[in-house]
Scaffold this motif. Structure first.
Motif, PDB file in Angstrom:
ATOM      1  N   PHE A  74       1.032  -1.272  -0.064  1.00  0.00           N
ATOM      2  CA  PHE A  74       0.042  -0.143  -0.107  1.00  0.00           C
ATOM      3  C   PHE A  74       0.937   1.437   0.080  1.00  0.00           C
ATOM      4  O   PHE A  74       1.948   1.059   0.453  1.00  0.00           O
ATOM      5  N   GLU A  75       0.309   2.447  -0.358  1.00  0.00           N
ATOM      6  CA  GLU A  75       0.882   3.668  -0.468  1.00  0.00           C
ATOM      7  C   GLU A  75       0.516   4.292   0.681  1.00  0.00           C
ATOM      8  O   GLU A  75      -0.656   4.393   1.078  1.00  0.00           O
ATOM      9  N   PHE A  76       1.568   4.914   1.378  1.00  0.00           N
ATOM     10  CA  PHE A  76       1.279   5.951   2.696  1.00  0.00           C
ATOM     11  C   PHE A  76       1.704   7.185   2.310  1.00  0.00           C
ATOM     12  O   PHE A  76       1.531   8.049   3.429  1.00  0.00           O
ATOM     13  N   GLY A  77       2.085   7.759   1.403  1.00  0.00           N
ATOM     14  CA  GLY A  77       2.476   8.972   1.156  1.00  0.00           C
ATOM     15  C   GLY A  77       2.908   9.447  -0.277  1.00  0.00           C
ATOM     16  O   GLY A  77       3.027   8.197  -1.167  1.00  0.00           O
ATOM     17  N   ARG A  78       3.216  10.495  -0.508  1.00  0.00           N
ATOM     18  CA  ARG A  78       3.688  10.720  -2.005  1.00  0.00           C
ATOM     19  C   ARG A  78       5.082  11.890  -1.636  1.00  0.00           C
ATOM     20  O   ARG A  78       4.896  12.617  -0.643  1.00  0.00           O
ATOM     21  N   THR A  79       5.846  11.863  -2.206  1.00  0.00           N
ATOM     22  CA  THR A  79       7.151  12.454  -2.211  1.00  0.00           C
ATOM     23  C   THR A  79       7.199  13.870  -2.745  1.00  0.00           C
ATOM     24  O   THR A  79       5.929  14.184  -3.447  1.00  0.00           O
ATOM     25  N   PRO A  80       7.723  14.903  -2.432  1.00  0.00           N
ATOM     26  CA  PRO A  80       7.836  16.177  -3.240  1.00  0.00           C
ATOM     27  C   PRO A  80       7.836  16.137  -4.677  1.00  0.00           C
ATOM     28  O   PRO A  80       7.339  16.803  -5.390  1.00  0.00           O
ATOM     29  N   GLU A  81       8.470  15.139  -4.986  1.00  0.00           N
ATOM     30  CA  GLU A  81       8.661  14.939  -6.485  1.00  0.00           C
ATOM     31  C   GLU A  81       7.625  13.897  -7.190  1.00  0.00           C
ATOM     32  O   GLU A  81       7.556  13.700  -8.474  1.00  0.00           O
ATOM     33  N   GLY A  82       6.573  13.703  -6.321  1.00  0.00           N
ATOM     34  CA  GLY A  82       5.276  12.909  -6.738  1.00  0.00           C
ATOM     35  C   GLY A  82       5.436  11.204  -6.707  1.00  0.00           C
ATOM     36  O   GLY A  82       4.782  10.619  -7.407  1.00  0.00           O
ATOM     37  N   ARG A  83       6.474  10.835  -6.073  1.00  0.00           N
ATOM     38  CA  ARG A  83       6.666   9.410  -6.051  1.00  0.00           C
ATOM     39  C   ARG A  83       5.770   8.720  -5.019  1.00  0.00           C
ATOM     40  O   ARG A  83       5.858   9.204  -3.961  1.00  0.00           O
TER      41      ARG A  83
END
Length: 601
Positions: A74-83
């Motif tokens: 699962f995804e728990f966040g997005r980085t500043p560059e959108g990853r």
């Protein structure tokens, strides 16, 4: 190793798609069978290379596909560059969400790789250990008794700043990521201030799952020597007294497992007391809460810092990290239930911290013992390049160094906790509330004005700003103490009770003299900047009027001149002596904009 033509388009597509779509796309592929489909580029290259982040996305989906009842990606966040920031919940109990883990009372261990993405052992070792555990080839049965949360790469953007020699004092892999994030944050300085979006996402993950233990996988820097890993655990030096014994037992057990597998682990960070001088020995310490091992004891949870040695080759480092993860899985399976009870009891003890002494800092004493440390022969001499002293090691010639070790760590600055809690006035309430929310700290918004409330206020007798920025902040240190007074506290202000499980973290953030308090990180610098002045010619007149009107003040001024040479020689300080006694003086200057109270609201 070059990625196959089949894998590359798939993983690039998954990287660009939302995680749900990525998993759906991968589940349409043929069913994963055998270990080969769950192996890493690193493993297939003989642990010479490490893959890019598209491999993490693909492997996360493949593990879920191969073990749908035991793995959730699962995804728990997005980085500043959108990853996407990905985590894997792994358990044979069927508990793959925080709610299910809590309902079953299962211990949760969070293993995190790549916080410094050039130090990437944890990613490749974690996937290897995870596959072997799922196949019951390692830590057999351990996943029947716990939930493993695996974050292969914490600093994802830094991971993709890929290149050779990003860590010139590290042997392998051939290419690796970068230490800091795309916004140039060092995430292992960010646990309390939580500036980085990545850290905010991690704290949300931690708040949701409440892991019993948090394992932070690194590669150390430093000199050349023989030991291959350090295993540091807290609480051992600081934190809840009862948890210290369990922390030490965890550290000892993992080190014993590693010794049986040929490692030479050390319980302290293997860095010389004096840089580049082997004979200076080593100094153990208690990390401040900006670091993972300083932060989680403030939540009454275990933290482990694993530091493989950078001069060991990548296959060796991955093997040692894999062995550490396997040991931890076995330890949590064996002792997790017991440790859960201990942390719950620690939470209850934290609820009663009000009025008790709390150590805001720790120090290492100068008591030392002599140890035999396996190093190498070396020479030290003049460098015609740097003009300083140069150390050259000969790794073909092992040598035992007889050196001092200072490892007695004791509390330093102690502060009595408020009996009720902290009050954050309305003007600062919104931004402090945002910080508290990130950490899951309880607070209450006052529904009515508190006129002339009896509180404790802190006025700095000395405030010193850092000379340069650190992690985007101008730090501040203050001297002073709390004093009782009455102040109005308006409706909408915050009350942060000390009677809560995270009481230690509350004090860490809100006590002004703490090394990682909000004040220390510069969050309240405005309060310590003088903004209103009177011109010197006005101050001269004010001074004469005060001296004429008050003989006692005249005597005090003369005494100050006679006893303080710096004061006597400074026109500005002499005029400020009178300005501070004038009605125009800002009574809020150097007043910390957080109060303490003995009352509960």
């Amino acid at each position: 190793m070059r990625r196959s033509a089949l894998l590359l388009p798939l993983t690039l597509a998954l990287a660009a798609a939302p995680l749900g779509a990525a998993l759906a796309a991968n589940s349409a592929a043929p069913a994963a069978t055998g270990s080969a489909t769950l192996s890493t580029i690193s493993e297939r290259s003989g642990f010479q290379n490490t893959g890019r982040y598209d491999e993490v996305i693909a492997l996360c989906a493949r593990f879920q596909q191969a073990y749908p009842k035991a793995v959730r990606c699962f995804e728990f966040g997005r980085t500043p560059e959108g990853r996407p920031m990905l985590a894997m919940a792994v358990s044979r109990t069927g508990a793959l969400t925080p709610q299910q883990a809590k309902q079953r009372g299962l211990p949760v261990m969070l293993v995190q790789g790549g916080i410094h993405a050039g130090e990437i052992d944890g990613k490749d070792a974690g996937f290897l250990a995870l596959r072997e555990a799922l196949e019951n080839k390692a830590a057999a049965g351990a996943l029947d008794k716990q939930v493993l949360l695996f974050v292969p790469v914490f600093n994802v953007d830094g991971h993709e700043r890929f290149g050779k020699w990003n860590r010139p004092n590290q042997r392998g892999p051939v290419e690796m990521g970068w230490r800091t994030t795309a916004q140039n944050y060092n995430l292992n300085r960010d646990y309390v201030k939580a500036d980085a979006p990545e850290m905010q996402a991690m704290l949300a993950l931690v708040n949701a799952w409440d892991p019993l233990a948090y394992v932070d996988l690194h590669v150390t820097d430093g000199a050349k020597f023989q030991p291959d890993v350090s295993i540091q655990v807290e609480p051992v030096h600081g934190g809840d007294e009862e948890l210290k014994r369990a922390g030490l037992a965890l550290q000892s057990a993992v080190m014993a497992d590693l010794k049986q597998q040929g490692s030479d682990p050390k319980p302290y960070y293997i860095s010389f007391a004096k840089e580049d001088d082997p004979m200076s020995g080593f100094v153990d310490s208690m990390s401040t809460p900006r670091f993972s091992t300083g932060y989680f004891p403030m939540r009454n949870r275990f933290a482990m810092l694993v530091e493989t040695h950078s001069w060991k080759d990548y296959p060796t480092r991955v093997r040692i990290t894999r062995n550490t993860i396997v040991s931890l899985l076995s330890q949590v399976a064996q002792h997790g239930k017991e440790w859960q009870k201990l942390v719950q009891q620690a939470d209850q003890r934290a609820m009663t911290l009000g009025g008790a002494e709390f150590p805001l800092s720790y120090r290492t004493t100068f008591n030392s013992k002599t140890i035999e440390f396996p190093g190498y022969e070396y020479t030290r001499g003049y460098s015609d390049v740097s003009g300083g002293t140069m150390t050259v090691y000969d790794e073909s010639k092992p040598q035992v160094w007889t050196v001092p070790l200072r490892d007695e760590v004791v509390p330093d600055l102690r502060v009595a906790a408020p009996k009720g809690g902290y009050l954050v006035p309305l003007a600062e309430a919104a931004r402090v509330a945002a910080r508290l929310k990130l950490h899951g700290i309880q607070y209450k918004v006052l529904g009515a004005d508190q006129m002339a409330a009896e509180v404790e206020s802190f006025r700095a007798s000395k405030a010193t700003f850092a000379k340069q920025s650190f992690e985007g902040h101008q730090g501040l240190t203050v001297e002073g103490d709390w004093a009782r007074e009455r102040r109005s506290v308006p409706k909408g202000s915050l009350f942060v009770p000390i009677a809560q499980p995270k009481a230690r973290l509350v004090m860490t953030m809100l006590e002004p003299r703490g090394a990682d308090s909000l004040l220390a990180w510069g969050e309240f610098n405005n309060a310590f900047e003088r903004k209103e002045y009177m011109e010197e010619y006005v101050a001269e007149q004010v001074a004469r009027e005060q001296l004429e009107a008050d003989p006692a003040l005249r005597a005090e001024f003369q005494k100050k001149r006679d006893s303080d040479a710096e004061f006597n020689q400074s026109p500005a300080k002499r005029l400020e002596f009178f300005a501070r006694r004038h009605a125009s003086w800002d009574e809020r200057f150097n007043l910390y904009p957080v109060l303490r109270t003995a009352q509960s609201y």
